[in-house]
Scaffold this motif. Structure first.
Motif, mmCIF file in Angstrom:
data_model
loop_
_atom_site.group_PDB
_atom_site.id
_atom_site.type_symbol
_atom_site.label_atom_id
_atom_site.label_comp_id
_atom_site.label_asym_id
_atom_site.label_seq_id
_atom_site.Cartn_x
_atom_site.Cartn_y
_atom_site.Cartn_z
ATOM 1 N N LEU A 113 9.397 -11.597 1.687
ATOM 2 C CA LEU A 113 9.353 -10.499 0.713
ATOM 3 C C LEU A 113 10.006 -9.218 1.229
ATOM 4 O O LEU A 113 10.825 -8.618 0.529
ATOM 5 C CB LEU A 113 7.909 -10.233 0.277
ATOM 6 C CG LEU A 113 7.779 -9.153 -0.803
ATOM 7 C CD1 LEU A 113 8.286 -9.656 -2.138
ATOM 8 C CD2 LEU A 113 6.351 -8.660 -0.932
ATOM 9 N N LEU A 117 12.700 -7.370 -1.020
ATOM 10 C CA LEU A 117 12.247 -6.194 -1.767
ATOM 11 C C LEU A 117 13.078 -4.980 -1.357
ATOM 12 O O LEU A 117 13.199 -4.685 -0.174
ATOM 13 C CB LEU A 117 10.766 -5.947 -1.443
ATOM 14 C CG LEU A 117 9.990 -5.080 -2.422
ATOM 15 C CD1 LEU A 117 9.862 -5.756 -3.772
ATOM 16 C CD2 LEU A 117 8.612 -4.757 -1.861
ATOM 17 N N VAL A 121 11.536 0.541 -2.895
ATOM 18 C CA VAL A 121 10.352 0.017 -3.574
ATOM 19 C C VAL A 121 9.226 -0.200 -2.577
ATOM 20 O O VAL A 121 8.064 0.149 -2.822
ATOM 21 C CB VAL A 121 10.685 -1.302 -4.311
ATOM 22 C CG1 VAL A 121 9.447 -1.858 -4.978
ATOM 23 C CG2 VAL A 121 11.792 -1.080 -5.310
ATOM 24 N N ALA A 125 5.668 1.595 -2.678
ATOM 25 C CA ALA A 125 4.472 0.753 -2.764
ATOM 26 C C ALA A 125 3.502 1.098 -1.640
ATOM 27 O O ALA A 125 2.302 1.280 -1.877
ATOM 28 C CB ALA A 125 4.870 -0.722 -2.680
ATOM 29 N N LEU A 126 4.028 1.199 -0.405
ATOM 30 C CA LEU A 126 3.148 1.488 0.718
ATOM 31 C C LEU A 126 2.550 2.884 0.588
ATOM 32 O O LEU A 126 1.387 3.104 0.945
ATOM 33 C CB LEU A 126 3.924 1.360 2.032
ATOM 34 C CG LEU A 126 4.360 -0.076 2.359
ATOM 35 C CD1 LEU A 126 5.297 -0.103 3.560
ATOM 36 C CD2 LEU A 126 3.142 -0.964 2.609
ATOM 37 N N ALA A 128 1.837 4.425 -2.255
ATOM 38 C CA ALA A 128 0.764 4.334 -3.250
ATOM 39 C C ALA A 128 -0.475 3.683 -2.657
ATOM 40 O O ALA A 128 -1.612 4.092 -2.919
ATOM 41 C CB ALA A 128 1.259 3.534 -4.457
ATOM 42 N N LEU A 129 -0.233 2.681 -1.806
ATOM 43 C CA LEU A 129 -1.344 1.923 -1.232
ATOM 44 C C LEU A 129 -2.149 2.756 -0.235
ATOM 45 O O LEU A 129 -3.375 2.693 -0.188
ATOM 46 C CB LEU A 129 -0.757 0.699 -0.522
ATOM 47 C CG LEU A 129 -1.542 -0.591 -0.520
ATOM 48 C CD1 LEU A 129 -1.959 -0.967 -1.912
ATOM 49 C CD2 LEU A 129 -0.685 -1.687 0.106
ATOM 50 N N TRP A 135 -5.500 2.200 -2.827
ATOM 51 C CA TRP A 135 -6.432 1.086 -2.641
ATOM 52 C C TRP A 135 -6.846 0.930 -1.174
ATOM 53 O O TRP A 135 -7.968 0.567 -0.886
ATOM 54 C CB TRP A 135 -5.775 -0.213 -3.111
ATOM 55 C CG TRP A 135 -5.566 -0.266 -4.591
ATOM 56 C CD1 TRP A 135 -6.166 0.538 -5.527
ATOM 57 C CD2 TRP A 135 -4.702 -1.144 -5.297
ATOM 58 N NE1 TRP A 135 -5.724 0.210 -6.778
ATOM 59 C CE2 TRP A 135 -4.827 -0.829 -6.683
ATOM 60 C CE3 TRP A 135 -3.849 -2.175 -4.936
ATOM 61 C CZ2 TRP A 135 -4.125 -1.495 -7.671
ATOM 62 C CZ3 TRP A 135 -3.138 -2.844 -5.918
ATOM 63 C CH2 TRP A 135 -3.272 -2.507 -7.263
ATOM 64 N N LEU B 32 -0.691 -6.863 -1.789
ATOM 65 C CA LEU B 32 -1.171 -5.559 -2.266
ATOM 66 C C LEU B 32 -0.036 -4.588 -2.589
ATOM 67 O O LEU B 32 -0.069 -3.947 -3.654
ATOM 68 C CB LEU B 32 -2.128 -4.946 -1.239
ATOM 69 C CG LEU B 32 -3.584 -5.429 -1.312
ATOM 70 C CD1 LEU B 32 -4.450 -4.634 -0.356
ATOM 71 C CD2 LEU B 32 -4.125 -5.326 -2.739
ATOM 72 N N PRO B 33 0.982 -4.432 -1.714
ATOM 73 C CA PRO B 33 2.057 -3.488 -2.067
ATOM 74 C C PRO B 33 2.725 -3.842 -3.385
ATOM 75 O O PRO B 33 2.970 -2.964 -4.220
ATOM 76 C CB PRO B 33 3.040 -3.619 -0.903
ATOM 77 C CG PRO B 33 2.218 -4.113 0.227
ATOM 78 C CD PRO B 33 1.174 -4.990 -0.382
ATOM 79 N N LEU B 34 2.989 -5.162 -3.577
ATOM 80 C CA LEU B 34 3.611 -5.599 -4.826
ATOM 81 C C LEU B 34 2.720 -5.231 -6.018
ATOM 82 O O LEU B 34 3.189 -4.650 -7.009
ATOM 83 C CB LEU B 34 3.793 -7.115 -4.807
ATOM 84 C CG LEU B 34 5.161 -7.661 -4.473
ATOM 85 C CD1 LEU B 34 5.134 -9.161 -4.625
ATOM 86 C CD2 LEU B 34 6.212 -7.049 -5.380
ATOM 87 N N ALA B 35 1.437 -5.560 -5.879
ATOM 88 C CA ALA B 35 0.492 -5.290 -6.963
ATOM 89 C C ALA B 35 0.438 -3.799 -7.237
ATOM 90 O O ALA B 35 0.370 -3.369 -8.401
ATOM 91 C CB ALA B 35 -0.885 -5.827 -6.589
ATOM 92 N N ALA B 36 0.489 -2.988 -6.166
ATOM 93 C CA ALA B 36 0.391 -1.535 -6.345
ATOM 94 C C ALA B 36 1.539 -1.012 -7.202
ATOM 95 O O ALA B 36 1.348 -0.136 -8.040
ATOM 96 C CB ALA B 36 0.395 -0.854 -4.970
ATOM 97 N N VAL B 37 2.752 -1.555 -6.964
ATOM 98 C CA VAL B 37 3.907 -1.090 -7.745
ATOM 99 C C VAL B 37 3.669 -1.323 -9.230
ATOM 100 O O VAL B 37 3.812 -0.411 -10.056
ATOM 101 C CB VAL B 37 5.192 -1.820 -7.293
ATOM 102 C CG1 VAL B 37 6.359 -1.432 -8.192
ATOM 103 C CG2 VAL B 37 5.504 -1.482 -5.856
ATOM 104 N N ALA B 39 0.841 -1.934 -10.763
ATOM 105 C CA ALA B 39 -0.338 -1.210 -11.247
ATOM 106 C C ALA B 39 0.006 0.245 -11.549
ATOM 107 O O ALA B 39 -0.380 0.791 -12.592
ATOM 108 C CB ALA B 39 -1.464 -1.293 -10.208
ATOM 109 N N GLU B 40 0.741 0.880 -10.628
ATOM 110 C CA GLU B 40 1.114 2.279 -10.838
ATOM 111 C C GLU B 40 2.012 2.428 -12.070
ATOM 112 O O GLU B 40 1.915 3.403 -12.798
ATOM 113 C CB GLU B 40 1.837 2.833 -9.605
ATOM 114 C CG GLU B 40 0.956 2.994 -8.382
ATOM 115 C CD GLU B 40 -0.024 4.168 -8.531
ATOM 116 O OE1 GLU B 40 0.302 5.131 -9.244
ATOM 117 O OE2 GLU B 40 -1.123 4.087 -7.938
#
Lengths: 287, 280, 356
Positions: A113, A117, A121, A125-126, A128-129, A135, B32-37, B39-40
């Motif tokens: 991935l 990816l 992106v 993503a990181l 946001a995480l 989360w 989780l990173p994929l899901a976060a994208v 979800a946001e």
């Protein structure tokens, strides 16, 4: 089978050549043009440009406190991330090659991935995480008081994501081809399973681990897209070297930007060369 | 294998712990990173997300990204095939150096990949004044984006083909030559069918990187909305303007591209019956 | 067609794979290049096929100098050691390949190609495999496909590079005879490269023995056995015991091997004596340094004995009852002497000595 259908071709003899298969000049010519124009000429510009401001000027750029801090972060975080990837990568590679469990194939595909990816992106993503309300960021802050996003720790996290697949993908094929006989032999000689893994399996994996470490490090040290969102980019604290190149370019300081770029390339080549020599010594010791 | 080789069978507890740890790690690192994208992007439902994608500047970014990839990928495909043919089918002086140089762009920071072209073609670059005098623009324009993209995706096709073609040797090609086949016939009828899946996989990875490249194009783009903004750059602009839903919506599109690439690569590996181009 | 090779030299770096090779083959001849690995036989074959190029020398095929003719235009059929079948093509497609890649004006129509493929597959006795892929058929069948594919271009010269090496011993003998039979029918000048002397001796009209990039002898199998030109040929072909000796005033002393001295009418100097097993008699003896080590019954022709004397093993024939460990007497009756001065001689035990 008698008539000479092939003889007419003899008459159409072409000029002499030293290669059995055709296309040598064409393919090598294309390759050299492609390599030269896209890679070599531009890199030559990088090697020449910094010296416009003289050796003193280059040294002044590189010894600037902000530049030094950025180099420390870029190289330190990349080495740390590659180091963290070693046990994690070994674990994933081991489980994927040696055990059967539901979701194994999916997991194996997911390892790629970070290759597939886009880095921006991944960075988003990181971020946001690991943001304070993310989360993972929220529980980490609440339970341990750790802040990851917008700190150097965030840089390391992003680089682990980037470097990990290199480890897994270099170790995996070696692990798969490792003859089980050797491990069985160790067992018949009285070794416990853990002794076998420590003394037979891991040493055999070491060259691949070094390769994967080197590849992961090389990729991580230059990484840009996945870091700039999560790092916070505070000068002296969480600012990486590639970002400084961008900053210099925005100030039209081409020579300064090229100086930082050249220094980064040379430093990482020195590190990769050292890894390469270490690996070669391991190989020779074995042979 | 475990049933027949008890000596190399790990204790059940160890096995269970390793699998659990791996799955948890994979969840945290990859899922989780994929899901976060996603979800946001969908934080306020489908509509704002879709709106951000069909909006004019976003559409321009999509078109530009496709255009850049459409030029960069074929360039590196042809170069990669030529390099693999030269390296695998002939012996010549400096071959190992050539292979090393071909892989060089992978160890160069994306930002430096963009920088080198600014040094050549930028306003104060070596060719800058001449370009300006002739009213040609490379940096902050399409040619710059293409060049930077070609640089960062340079080795993908070559490095998937070279090891495979070296392993397959020259005998089939030599047999074809003794049977009267010319260069093009040999390549098309003998070599290509043997490497097609690997080639496709290399092209796929090359394309994914070309469409997703950020650092290199960021340096040469100039970030002019609707003109020199590729999708990843568009994501950054939206994010910096605190338009998070829009940023994550466009990012989701790119994430989908990544997922499709992963799936297609796995499929190709099944078709080829082997792992191809282990690393990118 | 005829093949003429003149003074061919091919170097790889400092080493010479071919070091002045000359060779002339007649139309329709079946020749073998025989030698240990590294003797240059495959290099010679590749140069004939146009897959490698000499540093010096000339190759003429049917009288035409082919120096500037690339492999694709030579019309030389090659059966590769590993067959080099196109793995993504069916058997029929493999055989048809050479016809399909012809320049348009020499290319037969598709129906004609199909017919020829069928014919060729019948010729090599595998018409039922037309639709199979190389990985679905056995080694012997692959070999036939490779042969049919090479024959499809109607070659005037057929080159076979260790074509039987990948077959198991039982199949090999059959295929060998079958290929030789095919050669009788088609009459294509053929060259077989092999390191297996039995194969070369059985199949070829003439055998070229190669050593370190040179052809040391080109002759019929019979002549090679009866009159080997050098000690290398004698040692490489057939079974033989090799005894180094020193000749002094017409006598060669063999006592260090526990044998009687022999009379050789040659100049003083070092020499090598080659003894074929049938040239050595082994007889029971009371007290002797020689001991029987191994015994292999040969049916009517007596018993093959390996006897140890001193530090040597000598192979011979016995007509008497001998058991392992028995003392024995070793008596050479004839042999080939390669004198240090480069000359070769047959040696025959004189009656008087034989009686003694």
């Amino acid at each position: 089978m008698s008539a000479s259908a092939s003889l007419p071709f003899l008459a159409t003899a072409r000029s002499s050549r030293r290669h059995a298969l055709p296309g040598f000049n064409l393919s090598l010519g294309l390759t050299l043009a492609w390599l030269g124009l896209i890679v070599l000429v531009p890199l030559a510009a990088l090697a020449i440009k910094p010296w416009e401001i003289g050796v003193g000027g280059v040294l002044a750029v590189l010894t600037d406190a902000r530049v030094l801090a950025a180099f420390r972060l870029s190289f330190g975080a990349a080495l740390l991330a590659a180091l963290v990837s070693v046990p994690v990568g070994l674990l994933i590679a081991w489980t994927v090659t040696r055990y059967r469990f539901p979701g194994r194939r999916l997991l194996d595909a997911l390892v790629d991935l970070p290759f597939a990816l886009p880095t921006a992106v991944a960075g988003l993503a990181l971020t946001a995480l690991f943001a304070p309300n993310g989360w993972l960021g929220a529980p980490l802050a609440e339970w341990f008081g750790w802040r990851v996003a917008f700190t150097p720790a965030g840089v390391v996290v992003a680089l682990v994501f980037v470097a990990l697949p290199f480890l897994v993908r270099t170790v995996e094929p070696v692990l798969r081809d490792l003859p089980l006989d050797a491990e069985e032999a160790a067992a018949t000689l009285g070794a416990t399973r853990l002794q076998t893994i420590r003394r037979v399996v891991l040493p055999a994996l070491l060259p691949a681990v070094i390769t994967g470490f080197g590849l992961g490090f090389a990729r991580a040290v230059g990484e840009y897209g996945s870091i700039i969102f999560i790092a916070g980019n505070m000068p002296m604290v969480s600012e990486i070297a590639p970002l400084l190149i961008v900053v210099k370019l925005e100030q039209f300081d081409y020579a300064g930007a090229a100086g930082i770029g050249l220094a980064m390339l040379l430093l990482s080549f020195v590190i990769l060369l050292a890894l390469n020599l270490w690996q070669r010594r391991l190989r020779r010791g074995r042979a | 294998m475990s049933a027949t080789r008890p000596a190399v069978d790990d204790p059940a507890l160890l096995r269970w712990a390793a699998v659990t740890a791996t799955l948890l790690l994979a969840l945290a690192i990859f899922v989780l990173p994929l899901a976060a994208v996603f979800a946001e992007a969908l934080r306020r439902g489908w509509e704002p997300a879709l709106a951000a994608i069909v909006e004019e500047d976003a559409q321009a970014a999509v078109r530009l990204t496709l255009l850049v990839a459409l030029i960069a990928v074929p360039v590196n495909t042809i170069g990669g095939i030529a390099a693999a043919w030269a390296v695998a089918k002939f012996d010549f002086w400096g071959k190992r150096l050539l292979v090393t140089l071909i892989e060089l762009p992978f160890s160069v920071s994306p930002v430096i990949s963009g920088l080198v072209y600014v040094l050549l073609f930028g306003a104060q670059g070596y060719l800058g004044p001449w370009l300006q005098a002739n009213d040609l623009q490379i940096i902050f324009a399409l040619p710059g984006l293409v060049l930077a993209t070609v640089f960062v995706t340079f080795p993908f096709v070559a490095r998937t083909l070279i090891p495979l073609m070296q392993e397959q040797g020259r005998e089939e090609e030599e047999a074809a030559a003794t049977l009267g086949a010319g260069g093009w016939d040999i390549f098309r009828r003998v070599t290509l069918p043997n490497v097609k899946w690997a080639l496709l996989s290399g092209v796929l990875l090359c394309n994914a990187r070309a469409m997703g490249e950020f650092g290199a194009v960021s340096v040469v783009s100039g970030h002019i909305r609707g003109q020199t903004n590729t999708m990843p750059l568009h994501v950054e602009i939206l994010y910096n303007e605190y338009m998070f839903v829009g940023a994550f919506a466009v990012a989701s599109l790119l994430a989908l591209l990544g997922l499709v690439t992963l799936f297609a690569k796995a499929l190709l590996e099944v078709l080829a019956g082997r792992r191809i181009g282990a690393r990118a | 067609m005829t093949v003429d090779v003149e003074n061919l030299v091919r170097r790889f770096g400092a080493a010479a794979a071919l070091d002045g090779v000359s060779l002339s083959l007649r139309q329709g001849e079946f020749a073998a290049l025989l030698g240990p690995s590294g003797s240059g036989k495959t290099t010679l074959l590749r140069i004939l096929a146009g897959l490698d190029f000499p540093d010096q020398g000339r190759v003429r095929i049917a009288g035409v100098d082919v120096a500037s003719v690339p492999a694709r235009d030579r019309g030389v059929g090659v059966v590769f050691q590993s067959y080099a079948l196109f793995r993504h093509m069916s058997v029929a497609e493999n055989v048809a390949f050479g016809l399909r890649v012809r320049p348009r004006r020499y290319r037969p129509p598709e129906a004609e190609i199909q017919r020829r493929v069928r014919e060729l597959l019948e010729l090599v006795q595998i018409p039922e495999l037309a639709g199979r892929y190389p990985e679905q058929i056995s080694g012997g069948q692959r070999q036939r496909v490779a042969l049919a594919r090479a024959l499809a271009i109607e070659p005037q010269l057929l080159l076979l590079d260790e074509p039987f090496g990948a077959l198991d011993a039982l199949v090999r003998k059959d295929v060998r005879r079958w290929v030789r039979g095919l050669h009788e029918r088609l009459g294509i000048t053929s060259i077989l490269v092999t390191h297996d002397q039995e194969e070369a001796m059985e199949m070829a009209d003439r055998v070229a023995v190669m050593e370190r990039g040179r052809i040391v002898q080109l002759d019929t199998p019979q002549a090679l056995l009866e009159a080997p030109a050098t000690a290398f040929v004698a040692g490489f072909l057939g079974e033989a015991t090799r005894l180094p000796l020193y000749i002094e005033r017409g006598i060669a002393r063999l006592s260090e091997f526990g044998l009687d001295d022999i009379e050789i009418d040659l100049a003083d100097g070092e020499a090598v004596l080659f003894l074929r097993p049938h040239e050595v008699r082994i007889e029971p003896a009371q007290a002797s340094r020689a001991v029987v080590r191994f015994i292999r019954p040969e049916g009517t022709g007596g018993t093959r004995i390996l006897a140890e004397t001193g530090s040597r093993i000598i192979e011979g024939i016995s007509h008497a009852e001998l058991a392992r460990g028995d003392a024995c007497r070793i008596r050479p009756v004839s042999g080939t002497v390669f004198h240090g001065d480069g000359t070769t001689h047959r040696w025959q035990r004189q009656e008087a000595w034989a009686a003694g």
